[in-house]
Design a protein around this motif. Structure first.
Motif, PDB file in Angstrom:
ATOM      1  N   LEU A 184      -0.518   3.563   9.792  1.00  0.00           N
ATOM      2  CA  LEU A 184      -0.811   2.539   8.947  1.00  0.00           C
ATOM      3  C   LEU A 184      -2.450   2.591   8.689  1.00  0.00           C
ATOM      4  O   LEU A 184      -2.766   1.191   8.477  1.00  0.00           O
ATOM      5  N   ASP A 187      -3.953   0.949   6.049  1.00  0.00           N
ATOM      6  CA  ASP A 187      -3.642  -0.305   5.211  1.00  0.00           C
ATOM      7  C   ASP A 187      -4.125  -1.518   6.241  1.00  0.00           C
ATOM      8  O   ASP A 187      -3.748  -2.504   6.388  1.00  0.00           O
ATOM      9  N   GLN A 268       4.081  -2.813   4.393  1.00  0.00           N
ATOM     10  CA  GLN A 268       3.501  -1.404   4.639  1.00  0.00           C
ATOM     11  C   GLN A 268       4.412  -0.700   5.417  1.00  0.00           C
ATOM     12  O   GLN A 268       4.444   0.546   4.928  1.00  0.00           O
ATOM     13  N   THR A 271       7.204   0.242   3.215  1.00  0.00           N
ATOM     14  CA  THR A 271       6.623   1.360   2.125  1.00  0.00           C
ATOM     15  C   THR A 271       6.658   2.644   2.932  1.00  0.00           C
ATOM     16  O   THR A 271       7.089   3.467   1.862  1.00  0.00           O
TER      17      THR A 271
END
Length: 276
Positions: A184, A187, A268, A271
């Protein structure tokens, strides 16, 4: 005093068990060593979290009343038996005299009876009501303790890598399940590594992510068939805990980041996680 000695004596220092000279040496070392000072703060935070978060229950008033009632009944039975024995002796003795008979109570027997009665009351009526909340609170305490413990020196990761293709295979070989591992970084939650931990009476995967200067511990283990799927958010002792589950896994994220950051991390992660 060196770092190794200071770490070994840290628990005794926190509990006030050391002599004044040793305590002074530790204090001098902590002022000079930033690494040990951080370890001390982590130890203190862990002790504080456990002492404040560990479940404590006060026995209800009816429990005391029921115990006292059982004791009164037990004393009455014992007194009746003692009086009967005394009366029988008086009636059968040639030298029997009329006198007031004070019943002799076997206090050892009463103590044993009281202990058995109290244990039976607690087991049958009190503990069943506490079990659900006790389990939840104890797990939350474990999660906070594991998170704080991981922030101590050299305990954050067993495998340190920002590459999910390095962290995941390592965890897969150590566990009886294959936890999802995602990157991630784009993000704002870079993967730092992973480690093995032990929660809820079983080994679990701990994935470590960063958020600015903070760390997020994401604990993962297989979900039970009756696992609650609705997210649960908890704030305790300055830490944020966020729980969710899917058809395969149970997730608990723990950090000192703000609640919005932890919710964003969850979104996140979900996802990027493959759905089955």
């Amino acid at each position: 005093m060196n770092c190794e000695e200071a770490i070994k004596l840290m628990d005794g220092y926190l509990d006030g068990e050391l002599d004044p000279m040793t305590s002074q040496r530790i204090e001098e070392h902590l002022r000079e060593c930033h690494k040990c000072e951080q370890a001390y703060k982590a130890h203190a935070a862990l002790a504080h979290a456990i002492s404040r978060s560990a479940p404590y229950y006060k026995a209800p008033t009816e429990l005391r009343e029921r115990t006292q009632s059982f004791l009164r009944d037990a004393i009455g039975v014992s007194a009746s038996r003692s009086a009967a024995r005394e009366n029988h002796a008086l009636l059968t003795s040639p030298r029997a005299e009329r006198r007031l008979v004070l019943p002799e109570i076997s206090w050892n027997w009463l103590a044993l009876a009281a202990a058995i009665i109290l244990a039976a009351i607690i087991a049958s009526s009190f503990l069943p009501r506490l079990r659900p909340s006790s389990s939840d609170q104890f797990l939350a305490t474990q999660l906070i303790a594991s998170h704080v413990r991981s922030l101590m020196a050299d305990h954050l990761t067993d495998v340190a890598s920002s590459d999910q293709h390095t962290v995941k295979p390592w965890l897969d070989t150590k566990l009886d399940f294959a936890p999802p591992v995602v990157d991630l970084s784009s993000d704002g939650f870079p993967l730092i590594g992973g480690r093995l931990d032990y929660l809820d009476n079983r080994p679990v995967a701990a994935l470590i992510y960063g958020r600015r200067k903070h760390f997020i511990n994401l604990f993962v283990w297989p979900a039970a068939s009756n696992e609650t799927k609705a997210p649960i958010a908890i704030t305790r002792q300055g830490y944020q805990l966020l729980h969710w589950a899917d058809s395969d896994f149970n997730y608990w994220a723990v950090s000192d980041v703000n609640a919005n950051d932890l919710q964003l991390f969850k979104q996140q992660f979900e996802t990027r996680t493959p759905r089955h």
